[in-house]
Design an enzyme around this catalytic site. Sequence first.
Site, short mmCIF file in Angstrom:
data_model
loop_
_atom_site.label_atom_id
_atom_site.label_comp_id
_atom_site.label_asym_id
_atom_site.label_seq_id
_atom_site.Cartn_x
_atom_site.Cartn_y
_atom_site.Cartn_z
N TYR A 11 0.82 -1.21 0.00
CA TYR A 11 0.00 0.00 0.00
C TYR A 11 0.85 1.26 0.00
CZ TYR A 11 1.23 -0.41 4.90
OH TYR A 11 1.95 -0.56 6.06
N GLU A 88 10.38 -4.67 7.15
CA GLU A 88 9.20 -4.04 7.73
C GLU A 88 9.15 -4.06 9.26
OE1 GLU A 88 7.04 -2.35 5.80
OE2 GLU A 88 8.23 -2.92 4.06
#
Length: 179
Positions: A11, A88
């Site tokens: 995203y 991440e």
Amino acid sequence: MTEGALWIFGYGSLMWNPGFDYAERRLARLKDYSRTFCMWSIHHRGTPEVPGLVLALDGHPGAACEGLAFRVPPQKSDQTMEYLRERELISSAYLERTVTLRLDDGRQVSSVAYVVDRDHEQYCGGMGLEEQARIIARSTGGRGPNDEYLHNTATHLAELGIADEELAWLARRVAAMKR
């Protein structure tokens, strides 16, 4: 529901810089989450002294986030997850979750997504857009300027035909501040 395959939801920077091999890429929609600059960046797009902002999936019932779903070849699943966890989960501000996506061809798939931990000290949800723009315009981290991250994400969303008015406004505002 398509079972068994490893899907990854992008995203933000994963859309334009996934960093892993994939067998399929589809437009996808995730319900009950918003893409928002709600996480301080002290590594990639800022420093502890001058933090930047990065995008995160923040839970908002009734909202939806459009992005990209990547299907990873089975032989690359372990390698891909190792890479994503290193990238991440650098500060534990993201939580690795399994979510359900609706692909643009109508399929529903289970996918890995990284969502913000609202209890983490890097969470900064609810900040106004003007304040976000000011922070993004001034910050740089290990992966480059914060405004580059914003610009790349906004440009890629536009190329994909994904409307995100807040991100588009931020991109225009930060560009004007940098002139």
